[in-house]
Design an enzyme around this catalytic site. Sequence first.
Site, mmCIF file in Angstrom:
data_model
loop_
_atom_site.group_PDB
_atom_site.id
_atom_site.type_symbol
_atom_site.label_atom_id
_atom_site.label_comp_id
_atom_site.label_asym_id
_atom_site.label_seq_id
_atom_site.Cartn_x
_atom_site.Cartn_y
_atom_site.Cartn_z
ATOM 1 N N CYS A 50 12.369 3.732 9.221
ATOM 2 C CA CYS A 50 11.217 2.944 8.803
ATOM 3 C C CYS A 50 10.479 3.638 7.673
ATOM 4 O O CYS A 50 10.158 4.828 7.760
ATOM 5 C CB CYS A 50 10.276 2.727 9.990
ATOM 6 S SG CYS A 50 8.682 2.001 9.546
ATOM 7 N N CYS A 53 6.759 4.847 9.051
ATOM 8 C CA CYS A 53 6.521 5.787 10.149
ATOM 9 C C CYS A 53 6.128 7.176 9.616
ATOM 10 O O CYS A 53 6.514 7.559 8.497
ATOM 11 C CB CYS A 53 7.765 5.914 11.024
ATOM 12 S SG CYS A 53 7.963 4.585 12.238
ATOM 13 N N ASN A 154 0.287 -9.793 7.410
ATOM 14 C CA ASN A 154 1.356 -10.721 7.741
ATOM 15 C C ASN A 154 2.132 -10.129 8.904
ATOM 16 O O ASN A 154 2.740 -9.069 8.777
ATOM 17 C CB ASN A 154 2.301 -10.932 6.552
ATOM 18 C CG ASN A 154 1.643 -11.671 5.413
ATOM 19 O OD1 ASN A 154 0.805 -12.535 5.629
ATOM 20 N ND2 ASN A 154 2.009 -11.324 4.193
ATOM 21 N N SER A 162 8.300 -7.828 5.894
ATOM 22 C CA SER A 162 9.558 -7.120 5.654
ATOM 23 C C SER A 162 9.706 -5.863 6.497
ATOM 24 O O SER A 162 10.764 -5.234 6.484
ATOM 25 C CB SER A 162 9.671 -6.741 4.167
ATOM 26 O OG SER A 162 8.584 -5.902 3.784
ATOM 27 N N HIS A 165 6.650 -2.404 11.436
ATOM 28 C CA HIS A 165 5.638 -1.392 11.731
ATOM 29 C C HIS A 165 4.250 -2.024 11.567
ATOM 30 O O HIS A 165 4.005 -2.739 10.583
ATOM 31 C CB HIS A 165 5.788 -0.203 10.782
ATOM 32 C CG HIS A 165 4.996 0.998 11.194
ATOM 33 N ND1 HIS A 165 5.568 2.112 11.762
ATOM 34 C CD2 HIS A 165 3.664 1.257 11.134
ATOM 35 C CE1 HIS A 165 4.629 3.007 12.021
ATOM 36 N NE2 HIS A 165 3.455 2.507 11.651
ATOM 37 N N HIS A 167 1.041 -2.983 10.255
ATOM 38 C CA HIS A 167 0.380 -2.645 8.997
ATOM 39 C C HIS A 167 -0.213 -3.893 8.356
ATOM 40 O O HIS A 167 0.144 -5.020 8.693
ATOM 41 C CB HIS A 167 1.364 -1.984 8.017
ATOM 42 C CG HIS A 167 2.360 -2.930 7.421
ATOM 43 N ND1 HIS A 167 3.458 -3.416 8.119
ATOM 44 C CD2 HIS A 167 2.428 -3.512 6.186
ATOM 45 C CE1 HIS A 167 4.162 -4.215 7.338
ATOM 46 N NE2 HIS A 167 3.552 -4.313 6.162
ATOM 47 N N GLN A 169 -2.310 -5.145 4.362
ATOM 48 C CA GLN A 169 -2.366 -4.839 2.935
ATOM 49 C C GLN A 169 -3.750 -5.136 2.375
ATOM 50 O O GLN A 169 -4.539 -5.874 2.972
ATOM 51 C CB GLN A 169 -1.328 -5.663 2.178
ATOM 52 C CG GLN A 169 0.116 -5.382 2.582
ATOM 53 C CD GLN A 169 1.097 -6.106 1.683
ATOM 54 O OE1 GLN A 169 1.087 -5.967 0.457
ATOM 55 N NE2 GLN A 169 1.963 -6.903 2.281
#
Length: 354
Positions: A50, A53, A154, A162, A165, A167, A169
């Site tokens: 990933c 990570c 998202n 995509s 993990h 997260h 933006q």
Amino acid sequence: MFDFNHHSHRRYNPLTRSWVLCSPHRTQRPWQGQQEGPDLEQRPSHDPKCYLCPNNQRANGENNPDYTSTYIFPNDFAAVKSDQPTLDNTNTDDLLQVEGVRGECHVMCFSPRHDLTMAEMTNDEIHSVVNAWTESYKAMAEKECVSHVQIFENKGAAMGCSNPHPHGQMWCTDRIPEEPQTELNSLKAYADSHDGACMLCNYASRELADKERVVMENDSYVCVVPFWAVWPFETLVLPKVHVSSLPQMTDEQKTDLADILRRMTCRYDNLFECSFPYSMGIHQAPVRGEFDYSHLHIHFYPPLLRSATVRKFLVGFELLGEPQRDLTPEQAAARLRDLSETHYKHKIEAEASL
């Protein structure tokens, strides 16, 4: 007699000054269209492949630090950049107009753990995310090339994410994007025509009095399925008192925001017992200028319609005419309101241990 639960009608969205067609009788139609596969992936707490990570190498060759809470870094594939030439805007063509856009894009990892979502994080962990959003907004206010900060998440492959993990933006631009600008225009027009009153303060008061579309609330926030919702289980999180932007929140309001975000995302997951996909975004005042009429709010736009595998698509009439929904906002709110706030995965684990 006219029945809102059975008869077609349109609802007005005062934030965008647009309409949505509501056709509740269509919930009875059979479905033979596309069905998504359920999200059955079991992820490790750390994935060595990933890019997000801790300690792993990102796509640009840099290594992530051994972070233990939230971690923010410049997007390696930013949609906008600060170091680009100025566009010559001398063209006066009223049909073919163009503007240059500068700015910055950042990625925020919510947690070092690869296997969590916001629904499975603790209130304290989400509080760290809220603090990071706030500090990032303040930092962007110091940037000459930034006027607006769009914070969003998202979640899920169905939303084009995509990387699983946890997260979000931040796209920070020198122009105010179309959707928040439309809302700001509507909020200002309402204030100008209502002796300075705030549209969303008044709307929150109406929803709290009526309760029919309220999913949950705490001391500082209320979460509703908005009267004008487009997506089947769309929700709107509103402060109960007027707050224009993240830095205006008190510590108590930050704690309560973390609480409402965890509880809402947990209910989403419990609705169809899946990792519920959505796009979530914060709308607030731009980082510079006078926007006292702005009212901080958070949109959740999830695509699931009937189950973990059936999605809502905006096609046909929705693209060429106006948005349309089958389930009424009141029906959606009732279903979300009746859900447990104990995550379904935790229930399964508890039952397995008996």
